[in-house]
Design a protein around this motif. Structure first.
Motif, PDB file in Angstrom:
ATOM      1  N   UNK A 266      47.079  15.011  69.210  1.00  0.00           N
ATOM      2  CA  UNK A 266      46.189  16.148  69.452  1.00  0.00           C
ATOM      3  C   UNK A 266      46.964  17.460  69.559  1.00  0.00           C
ATOM      4  N   UNK A 267      48.173  17.394  70.093  1.00  0.00           N
ATOM      5  CA  UNK A 267      49.013  18.600  70.152  1.00  0.00           C
ATOM      6  C   UNK A 267      49.396  19.066  68.753  1.00  0.00           C
ATOM      7  N   UNK A 268      49.628  18.117  67.844  1.00  0.00           N
ATOM      8  CA  UNK A 268      50.027  18.468  66.480  1.00  0.00           C
ATOM      9  C   UNK A 268      48.855  18.998  65.660  1.00  0.00           C
ATOM     10  N   UNK A 269      47.696  18.340  65.752  1.00  0.00           N
ATOM     11  CA  UNK A 269      46.576  18.691  64.874  1.00  0.00           C
ATOM     12  C   UNK A 269      45.712  19.809  65.462  1.00  0.00           C
ATOM     13  N   UNK A 270      45.510  19.792  66.776  1.00  0.00           N
ATOM     14  CA  UNK A 270      44.678  20.795  67.455  1.00  0.00           C
ATOM     15  C   UNK A 270      43.265  20.885  66.862  1.00  0.00           C
ATOM     16  N   UNK A 271      42.522  19.788  66.870  1.00  0.00           N
ATOM     17  CA  UNK A 271      41.152  19.827  66.375  1.00  0.00           C
ATOM     18  C   UNK A 271      40.235  20.543  67.366  1.00  0.00           C
ATOM     19  N   UNK A 272      39.037  20.869  66.923  1.00  0.00           N
ATOM     20  CA  UNK A 272      38.047  21.463  67.826  1.00  0.00           C
ATOM     21  C   UNK A 272      37.319  20.384  68.617  1.00  0.00           C
ATOM     22  N   UNK A 273      37.069  19.230  67.957  1.00  0.00           N
ATOM     23  CA  UNK A 273      36.308  18.151  68.583  1.00  0.00           C
ATOM     24  C   UNK A 273      36.921  16.786  68.288  1.00  0.00           C
ATOM     25  N   UNK A 274      36.563  15.812  69.115  1.00  0.00           N
ATOM     26  CA  UNK A 274      36.852  14.402  68.875  1.00  0.00           C
ATOM     27  C   UNK A 274      35.536  13.642  68.786  1.00  0.00           C
TER      28      UNK A 274
END
Length: 371
Positions: A266-274
């Protein structure tokens, strides 16, 4: 000292038959193989806890020909243990079972069957507003792929049924046609009236993805799930940084087991949602890890069923409700099958509710003594 109890576990396969050809970018679904788990104990006489292990074909880590033989080995271990009557300790004990990470849907099925058992076998998994106070859970109305007429009919039906969040699967048909359908909705309803989600299931290739995301942004899309295939971390991170449409990770989360690996991803991709599917992610405890990390880093989430029967859907709905979510959930799959189990789960005005006057009806899947 807490009282300990032992259990007897039974598992039976069950085939769910779709009412229609359910199209996705990974192919057309006509049936769903699942496994129903029953748990009993002398400590809780006369009741059974029910759970569901539902591997998703072509996607789950436990979509494997030896699922049943592996499951029986783990179940034998379960029957050799003693458990405390405390749901958190039960989850921890299941988490520590040898090889349980290889069968994430079995882990979820065992967790929920145990929680049902200790709550009296009443299909109660958690204390939550959904079960205890009959609070409605807003859900998205799911539009499956198919011909233009079929998809238009689905959209019209969902709008007529009162959904204000529509999710459309895209990526297998002509992209222009998919955009026409989105435009049809937007010409009638603003983003404040109808929220639009799209799910590509990884269908876009790396070269075209950003261009298609720019086109989709014209329709005020709330979010897109998994625009490219999982495992392309750098490319997904780039898309999340540059896409005008917020990106939600779904398949990307499957098979990421250890909490530090979850944080790193999550730190690498930084999406808005899961998008969280407990059957695919390894159950309640594993899904809670994703939620804790997401909420600590400002990432939104919602929970989605993975084509389970009403047994699994009920468990996911109660799990989601216990966390008091703020976004519509993906829990509208209970009406997909000819032979789903009758249950109190009811969809009204775009929300899922638990109506206790409607009884559960579970066929005689288990040997005498299970109910």
């Amino acid at each position: 000292m807490k009282e300990m109890f032992k259990v007897k576990v039974n598992i039976q396969p069950y085939t769910l038959n779709f009412k229609f050809d359910a199209g996705t970018s990974r192919g057309v679904l006509r049936k769903k193989e699942t496994y129903i788990i029953g748990i009993q104990s002398d400590t809780f006489r006369g009741v059974s806890g029910l759970g569901e292990a539902g591997p998703l074909k072509g996607l789950s880590r436990d979509d494997r020909p030896d699922f049943m033989s592996k499951a029986k080995v783990i179940i034998e271990k379960v029957e050799g243990l003693s458990f405390a009557e405390d749901w958190q300790e039960i989850l921890l004990a299941i988490q520590e079972l040898p090889q349980i990470d290889e069968l994430p849907s079995l882990r979820f099925g065992l967790e929920t069957a145990f929680l049902d058992l200790i709550h009296g076998g009443k299909r109660k998994i958690f204390s939550c507003g959904f079960y205890d106070q009959r609070q409605a859970i807003p859900i998205n109305g799911l539009i499956w792929m198919g011909g233009k007429k079929f998809m238009q009919e689905q959209i019209e039906q969902k709008l007529e049924d009162g959904f204000d969040c529509i999710k459309m699967k895209i990526g297998a048909l002509d992209f222009d046609l998919e955009c026409q359908l989105l435009e049809m909705i937007r010409n009638r309803y603003s983003a404040k009236e109808i929220s639009l989600r799209v799910d590509a299931n990884g269908a876009f290739n790396l070269q075209e993805a950003l261009g298609k995301l720019n086109i989709l942004s014209q329709y005020d899309i709330h979010s897109i799930e998994q625009p490219i295939k999982p495992g392309n971390t750098a490319e997904m991170a780039y898309l999340c940084q540059h896409s005008p449409v917020p990106i939600a990770l779904d398949e990307e989360l499957i098979g990421v087991i250890h909490v530090n690996d979850k944080k790193t991803l999550l730190e690498q991709i930084k999406p808005t949602y899961l998008i969280l599917k407990p059957s695919l992610l390894g159950g309640i405890a594993a899904t809670r890890e994703w939620i804790d990390i997401a909420e600590n880093t400002g990432i939104g989430w919602w929970m989605t069923s993975a084509l389970e029967s009403n047994i699994g859907l009920n468990a996911i709905a109660q799990f989601a409700s216990s966390l008091m979510p703020t976004l519509p959930q993906g829990l509208g799959t209970g009406q997909l099958y000819h032979n789903n189990f009758s249950s109190p789960l009811t969809i009204t005005n775009g929300s899922l509710t638990y109506e206790p006057q409607k009884p559960w009806s579970i066929p005689y899947l288990f040997p005498s003594g299970f109910q």
